[in-house]
Design an enzyme around this catalytic site. Structure first.
Site, short mmCIF file in Angstrom:
data_model
loop_
_atom_site.label_atom_id
_atom_site.label_comp_id
_atom_site.label_asym_id
_atom_site.label_seq_id
_atom_site.Cartn_x
_atom_site.Cartn_y
_atom_site.Cartn_z
N MET A 212 -35.17 52.89 -92.84
CA MET A 212 -34.22 53.59 -93.70
C MET A 212 -33.09 52.66 -94.14
O MET A 212 -32.01 53.10 -94.55
CB MET A 212 -33.63 54.79 -92.97
CG MET A 212 -34.68 55.85 -92.63
SD MET A 212 -33.99 57.49 -92.47
CE MET A 212 -32.82 57.26 -91.16
N GLY A 213 -33.30 51.34 -94.03
CA GLY A 213 -32.27 50.40 -94.46
C GLY A 213 -31.14 50.29 -93.43
O GLY A 213 -31.31 50.67 -92.27
N HIS A 219 -34.69 45.78 -86.65
CA HIS A 219 -35.63 45.84 -87.77
C HIS A 219 -36.24 44.45 -88.01
O HIS A 219 -37.44 44.32 -88.28
CB HIS A 219 -34.92 46.29 -89.05
CG HIS A 219 -34.29 47.66 -88.97
ND1 HIS A 219 -32.93 47.85 -88.91
CD2 HIS A 219 -34.84 48.89 -88.95
CE1 HIS A 219 -32.67 49.14 -88.87
NE2 HIS A 219 -33.80 49.80 -88.88
N GLY A 328 -40.56 50.95 -83.84
CA GLY A 328 -39.75 50.55 -82.69
C GLY A 328 -39.92 51.49 -81.50
O GLY A 328 -39.93 52.71 -81.65
N GLN A 329 -40.00 50.89 -80.32
CA GLN A 329 -40.02 51.65 -79.06
C GLN A 329 -38.67 52.35 -78.85
O GLN A 329 -38.57 53.31 -78.11
CB GLN A 329 -40.30 50.66 -77.92
CG GLN A 329 -40.30 51.21 -76.53
CD GLN A 329 -41.47 52.14 -76.30
OE1 GLN A 329 -42.59 51.85 -76.69
NE2 GLN A 329 -41.20 53.27 -75.67
N ASP A 331 -37.21 54.37 -80.74
CA ASP A 331 -37.39 55.79 -81.06
C ASP A 331 -38.72 56.23 -80.44
O ASP A 331 -39.72 56.42 -81.14
CB ASP A 331 -37.38 55.98 -82.57
CG ASP A 331 -36.05 55.51 -83.16
OD1 ASP A 331 -35.05 56.20 -82.95
OD2 ASP A 331 -36.02 54.44 -83.78
N GLN A 334 -40.53 59.46 -81.52
CA GLN A 334 -41.05 59.28 -82.88
C GLN A 334 -42.32 58.43 -82.84
O GLN A 334 -43.31 58.74 -83.51
CB GLN A 334 -39.98 58.59 -83.74
CG GLN A 334 -40.46 58.09 -85.08
CD GLN A 334 -39.34 57.49 -85.89
OE1 GLN A 334 -38.49 58.21 -86.39
NE2 GLN A 334 -39.33 56.17 -86.04
N SER A 366 -28.63 50.00 -83.41
CA SER A 366 -28.94 51.17 -84.23
C SER A 366 -28.05 51.12 -85.46
O SER A 366 -26.88 50.71 -85.39
CB SER A 366 -28.65 52.45 -83.43
OG SER A 366 -28.53 53.55 -84.33
P1 AMP Z 1 -34.72 53.34 -88.94
O1 AMP Z 1 -34.37 52.49 -90.10
O2 AMP Z 1 -33.59 53.57 -88.01
O3 AMP Z 1 -35.49 54.57 -89.31
O4 AMP Z 1 -35.74 52.46 -88.08
C1 AMP Z 1 -36.86 51.84 -88.66
C2 AMP Z 1 -37.72 51.27 -87.56
O5 AMP Z 1 -36.97 50.33 -86.82
C3 AMP Z 1 -38.19 52.33 -86.57
O6 AMP Z 1 -39.54 52.08 -86.24
C4 AMP Z 1 -37.26 52.15 -85.42
O7 AMP Z 1 -37.82 52.58 -84.19
C5 AMP Z 1 -37.07 50.63 -85.45
N1 AMP Z 1 -35.83 50.26 -84.74
C6 AMP Z 1 -34.61 50.81 -84.87
N2 AMP Z 1 -33.75 50.24 -84.00
C7 AMP Z 1 -34.43 49.31 -83.31
C8 AMP Z 1 -34.09 48.39 -82.27
N3 AMP Z 1 -32.86 48.30 -81.76
N4 AMP Z 1 -35.07 47.57 -81.81
C9 AMP Z 1 -36.32 47.63 -82.32
N5 AMP Z 1 -36.70 48.49 -83.29
C10 AMP Z 1 -35.77 49.32 -83.78
#
Ligand code: AMP
Length: 471
Positions: A212-213, A219, A328-329, A331, A334, A366
């Site tokens: 989601m950017g 990421h 990502g683990q 979440d 999810q 995050s």
């Molecule tokens: P999001 O943009 O927050 O929806 O996350 C996109 C992807 O990045 C998802 O698969 C998340 O689980 C992963 N992600 C978010 N934060 C982390 C992190 N700290 N370490 C690894 N992966 C992450």
């Protein structure tokens, strides 16, 4: 590039470990390695053969990095030794610790040829290796008999914690080394037609990373892994309104496109797909993917959230047709939901889970951490600390999930956080677990002010092993 996961331990007693490690990783990449991930730097006393601190010796700094290597293990060893020599490292009696590079594991290969022994014979009896390794690859299984996958890093760490808890407690964490940039030109695909064009020109495997950017190093780790394992990498960037509830932060979700594009180029993304809401949900849109049994934990706190995630992920996987899709683990619920979604609906792409990337103090990165005020940011550290303490209690023999979770809940409340839940669950089904009789996930969510913090950690029961020296 070989798909085998290769792990390298980095050590130094120099005062600038993050710089030393960053330049060693740079040197590996310059010779053809793809650097995927690196743990934080952990600092602890220099131990003797019996695992006792050596008086009068400087502290040692250690980290573990994950790479991919296109050649044979022996060529990687020769390169590691050459990089050590560039740092003035001398091995053997009277040797120094300018830079120590050890190959811990090369996929699940068992090797014993001259100086090259894999997996590294002492790795599983050293807290300063197991702790950083556990951070980036808890579920990785070291080679067992006939190069089959054997015991996981997590289980080795739990066993060693049982015997040498002090060695783990003596380690202090600081920031991970900066990883070498890959300098990729990332193409922006702003509509479905541009995406189809790009996709039709891809030869070989395609890795997709949905986001989601407001991107950060977590990421970037997903993108790096995709770039190391696939011929082409596509990141999707879409703030999906369907997964936000009433009163949630959709309107103020951070949007940082320029910085995101710079991060994606450095991590190795060939293209980024930036659909708009109209493109994904045109007028009259009315078909949703509703995963069953998602009413607990995040599903209870955020009604409708997983329906929104499942719908958009299904659409994105269908549009992008990945060979592999990276999640990502961090979440974890999810991830469990998406694994089942892909299996149940025959969606394209192998789901690849990636370890959580953390700040120096342990807080999982995050996009929402930027909402935290300084005092809340300090309180937030209690979340990874509570999970770490839970892991230690489990390694020392506590197996009752209720007691383990109650201890962590108390810890979070004492730190001033509002607890949504703490539980032990099966990582695949997310069913709560009552007794710790195998490796499971400890999941927790809490709020600092109005900002939700989410984290999880693999937990394994401690199993004593015969006491021997550290070497
Ligand atoms: P999001 O943009 O927050 O929806 O996350 C996109 C992807 O990045 C998802 O698969 C998340 O689980 C992963 N992600 C978010 N934060 C982390 C992190 N700290 N370490 C690894 N992966 C992450």
């Amino acid at each position: 590039m070989s798909q085998e996961r290769v792990f390298i331990a980095l050590g130094t007693d120099r005062a600038d470990p993050a710089t030393v490690f960053a330049s060693a990783l740079h040197a590996l990449q310059a010779q053809g390695a793809a650097v995927v991930h690196a743990s934080r730097v952990l600092t602890g006393p220099h131990l003797d053969e019996q695992g006792r601190p050596k008086p009068g010796q400087p502290d040692l700094h250690n980290a573990v990095a994950e790479i991919r290597w296109p050649g044979a293990p022996r060529a990687l060893l020769d390169l590691a030794l050459a990089i050590e020599r560039q740092y003035g490292r001398t091995r053997g009696p009277g040797g120094n610790r300018q830079l120590d590079l050890d190959i811990l594991a090369f996929g699940h290969r068992q090797v014993s040829v001259g100086p090259l022994v894999l997996p590294h014979p002492r790795a599983t009896r050293r807290a300063f290796v197991l702790a950083p390794w556990e951070e980036i690859a808890p579920e990785f299984r070291l080679a067992g008999p006939q190069s089959s996958p054997g015991t996981s890093v997590l289980e080795h760490a739990a066993r060693w914690r049982c015997l040498a808890a002090q060695q783990f407690l003596a380690l202090a964490a600081s920031a991970a080394p900066e990883l070498p940039a890959r300098a990729t030109a990332t193409r922006c695909l702003t509509d479905g037609e541009a995406l189809r064009d790009w996709r039709s020109q891809c030869a070989g495997s395609v890795g997709v990373v949905p986001t989601m950017g407001a991107l950060h190093a977590g990421h970037a780790a997903l993108v790096r892994r995709a770039a190391a394992e696939c011929d082409s990498v596509l990141v999707t960037l879409f703030v999906n309104p369907l997964q936000f509830g009433v009163g949630e932060d959709l309107g103020r979700y951070p949007r940082t496109l320029e910085a995101d594009l710079a991060l994606l180029g450095a991590a190795g993304a060939g293209a980024v797909y930036l659909p708009n809401t109209q493109d994904l949900y045109p007028e009259g849109f009315g078909t949703y993917v509703v995963p069953e049994g998602m009413d607990a934990f995040e599903g209870a706190v955020r009604p409708g959230h997983f329906r929104g995630v499942a719908t958009v992920v299904a659409k994105l996987l269908l549009r992008t047709q990945p060979t592999r899709a990276y999640f990502g683990q961090k979440d974890a619920q999810q991830l469990a939901m998406i694994r089942r979604l892909v299996r149940d609906l025959d969606l394209p792409g192998e789901v690849v889970p990636c370890a959580t990337v953390r700040d120096a103090d342990g807080l999982a990165l995050s996009s929402r951490n930027r909402y935290l005020e300084p005092a809340q940011r300090v309180r937030a550290q209690a979340l990874p600390q509570a999970l770490e303490e839970l892991a230690s209690a489990a390694a020392s023999g506590e197996a009752d999930a209720h007691r383990l979770c109650a201890g962590a809940t108390r810890r979070l409340e004492e730190a001033g956080l509002t607890v949504d839940y703490v539980a032990l669950v099966d990582a695949l089904t997310f069913e709560p677990v009552g007794r710790l009789d195998r490796a499971v996930l400890a999941v927790a969510a809490a709020r600092a002010g109005s900002t939700r913090l989410l984290d999880n950690r693999w937990i394994a029961p401690g199993a004593p092993v015969p006491k021997v020296g550290a070497r």
